[in-house]
Every structure is written in C-alpha cells, then in structure tokens.
Motif scaffolding. Structure first.
Motif, mmCIF file in Angstrom:
data_model
loop_
_atom_site.group_PDB
_atom_site.id
_atom_site.type_symbol
_atom_site.label_atom_id
_atom_site.label_comp_id
_atom_site.label_asym_id
_atom_site.label_seq_id
_atom_site.Cartn_x
_atom_site.Cartn_y
_atom_site.Cartn_z
ATOM 1 N N UNK A 47 0.827 -1.201 0.000
ATOM 2 C CA UNK A 47 0.000 0.000 0.000
ATOM 3 C C UNK A 47 0.857 1.246 0.000
ATOM 4 N N UNK A 48 0.850 1.935 1.129
ATOM 5 C CA UNK A 48 1.512 3.227 1.252
ATOM 6 C C UNK A 48 3.005 3.153 0.965
ATOM 7 N N UNK A 49 3.714 2.147 1.517
ATOM 8 C CA UNK A 49 5.156 2.040 1.278
ATOM 9 C C UNK A 49 5.455 1.919 -0.214
ATOM 10 N N UNK A 50 4.722 1.040 -0.870
ATOM 11 C CA UNK A 50 4.974 0.807 -2.293
ATOM 12 C C UNK A 50 4.583 2.023 -3.136
ATOM 13 N N UNK A 51 3.417 2.602 -2.868
ATOM 14 C CA UNK A 51 3.001 3.761 -3.673
ATOM 15 C C UNK A 51 3.926 4.956 -3.427
ATOM 16 N N UNK A 52 4.425 5.108 -2.201
ATOM 17 C CA UNK A 52 5.388 6.175 -1.923
ATOM 18 C C UNK A 52 6.691 5.929 -2.673
ATOM 19 N N UNK A 53 7.131 4.682 -2.662
ATOM 20 C CA UNK A 53 8.356 4.328 -3.367
ATOM 21 C C UNK A 53 8.226 4.603 -4.867
ATOM 22 N N UNK A 54 7.123 4.163 -5.445
ATOM 23 C CA UNK A 54 6.930 4.336 -6.886
ATOM 24 C C UNK A 54 6.867 5.809 -7.287
ATOM 25 N N UNK A 55 6.112 6.606 -6.534
ATOM 26 C CA UNK A 55 5.981 8.023 -6.906
ATOM 27 C C UNK A 55 7.288 8.780 -6.686
ATOM 28 N N UNK A 56 8.004 8.480 -5.602
ATOM 29 C CA UNK A 56 9.257 9.189 -5.331
ATOM 30 C C UNK A 56 10.344 8.808 -6.331
ATOM 31 N N UNK A 57 10.442 7.536 -6.663
ATOM 32 C CA UNK A 57 11.451 7.110 -7.637
ATOM 33 C C UNK A 57 11.144 7.720 -8.999
ATOM 34 N N UNK A 58 9.870 7.771 -9.358
ATOM 35 C CA UNK A 58 9.497 8.373 -10.646
ATOM 36 C C UNK A 58 9.799 9.871 -10.666
ATOM 37 N N UNK A 59 9.537 10.556 -9.565
ATOM 38 C CA UNK A 59 9.700 12.014 -9.534
ATOM 39 C C UNK A 59 11.104 12.471 -9.133
ATOM 40 N N UNK A 60 11.752 11.706 -8.219
ATOM 41 C CA UNK A 60 13.026 12.178 -7.665
ATOM 42 C C UNK A 60 14.191 11.218 -7.894
ATOM 43 N N UNK A 61 13.897 10.017 -8.351
ATOM 44 C CA UNK A 61 14.963 9.047 -8.602
ATOM 45 C C UNK A 61 15.467 8.318 -7.386
ATOM 46 N N UNK A 62 14.778 8.457 -6.242
ATOM 47 C CA UNK A 62 15.178 7.737 -5.030
ATOM 48 C C UNK A 62 13.981 7.534 -4.109
ATOM 49 N N UNK A 63 14.138 6.587 -3.189
ATOM 50 C CA UNK A 63 13.065 6.280 -2.237
ATOM 51 C C UNK A 63 12.804 7.487 -1.335
ATOM 52 N N UNK A 64 11.567 7.651 -0.862
ATOM 53 C CA UNK A 64 11.255 8.787 0.006
ATOM 54 C C UNK A 64 11.624 8.531 1.475
ATOM 55 N N UNK A 65 12.203 7.367 1.763
ATOM 56 C CA UNK A 65 12.562 6.997 3.133
ATOM 57 C C UNK A 65 13.889 6.259 3.125
ATOM 58 N N UNK A 66 14.606 6.385 4.256
ATOM 59 C CA UNK A 66 15.867 5.662 4.419
ATOM 60 C C UNK A 66 15.610 4.272 4.981
ATOM 61 N N UNK A 67 14.553 4.144 5.771
ATOM 62 C CA UNK A 67 14.226 2.860 6.400
ATOM 63 C C UNK A 67 12.715 2.726 6.511
#
Length: 187
Positions: free
Chosen positions: A37-57
C-alpha cells in the motif's frame, strides 16, 4: 484521485514542505498491511519524480488484537480504550485505573513486529509486574536517602571483586540495550 497515488505522494507535501524536515525521511512507520500500500506507492511516486526512495528505512508493526487473538472491532465490543486503561472506568473493580506507566510497560514488553494481544487479564499481569518493579525501586531509592557520592563513593579499584564484576555486567548490558535500541528491538 486514486487514494494510493494521493497517499503515496504525501512525501512531497510533508517532507518537502515542512521546515526542519528533509528528503528522504529517516523512516516510514506503518502496519504490515502497507507493504503493498503506502510504502509501495510512496516508493513508486518518489522514484518516478526524484529518482530515489522517500525513506531511508521502513519499520512495520503488527496489529493489536484482543486477548483471544481476534481483531478489535466496535461491533464485537472488544476494543481496548487506552484512556480507560489509564483512567479506569465507572466500576473500578471491573475497569481499574492502571495509569499510563502500565500501558507504557505493556508496549515495551511486546514484540511489535508481530500481532500483539491486550485485554483485562494481560493488563492485570502487567500491572502486577509494574507494582513489583516500582516497589523494588522505591525500596532501593529509599535506602539512598543519606548517600552523598562525594562522601560515600568507593573508587573502582577499592571495590570488592563481586562489585567490580557486577559493574562489568551492567556495562555489558548497557551496550546490549543500546545495540537493541539502534536496531529497533525494544522488547
């Protein structure tokens, strides 16, 4: 708007917009149901927009269940209200006021990485442990009422072997606890 896109892009409006926060966030903390859910959708949107995960852990936890292992539900009437645990209910015999420390002790003794149970019998057991711990500490502190470190402290070299061994055990335990806390093993 799609709910997963909306929540998944929350990093952009929270971490980037609030003073004192930075991208990526140190940690995302959520229930285990959010892996897809949230972890995956955050990961997908951040990688698409910024090229990296939105969290370190990412730290996930289980769910709080009743004493029988059932999901808490208002319709089942098995929800444990934290304020009722702390302040007690209308009938102190059925719903005693345990206080916030008992609730904190319960939280600190459960393995948050899996589902955990809580209810009247569990709280009663935790209260008994809390009472014994508190009374022991009161007794120990009470015996220090006239202790003055500058007048009564003993140099390490002058301590008996048993005392030095106990201090070494305490130092090792402190390192173990510090390591556990750094790896989020609080229980």
């Amino acid at each position: 708007m799609d709910v997963w896109f909306d929540s998944g892009s929350s990093w952009a409006s929270v971490v980037n917009a609030r003073e004192g926060l930075r991208f990526p966030a140190d940690m995302y903390l959520e229930g285990s149901d959010q892996h897809r859910g949230w972890f995956q959708s955050s990961l997908l949107t951040a990688v698409a927009a910024r090229g990296e995960a939105p969290y370190k852990a990412v730290l996930t936890h289980g769910f709080v269940l009743d004493e029988r292992g059932l999901k808490m539900s208002k319709s089942l009437g098995n929800v444990v209200d934290p304020m009722l645990v702390i302040q007690g209910g209308k009938d102190p015999k059925k719903e005693p006021p345990y206080g916030a420390d008992v609730l904190r002790l319960w939280v600190s003794t459960v393995d948050y990485s899996v589902d955990v149970s809580i209810g009247p019998n569990i709280l009663k057991q935790v209260f008994e442990s809390y009472r014994k711990l508190r009374n022991t500490m009161r007794y120990l502190v009470g015996n220090l009422h006239d202790f003055t470190p500058s007048a009564h402290a003993v140099a390490d070299a002058d301590l008996p072997d048993l005392d030095r061994w106990m201090l070494a055990q305490l130092a090792a335990l402190r390192l173990e606890v510090d390591d556990a806390f750094r790896s989020y093993q609080f229980y």
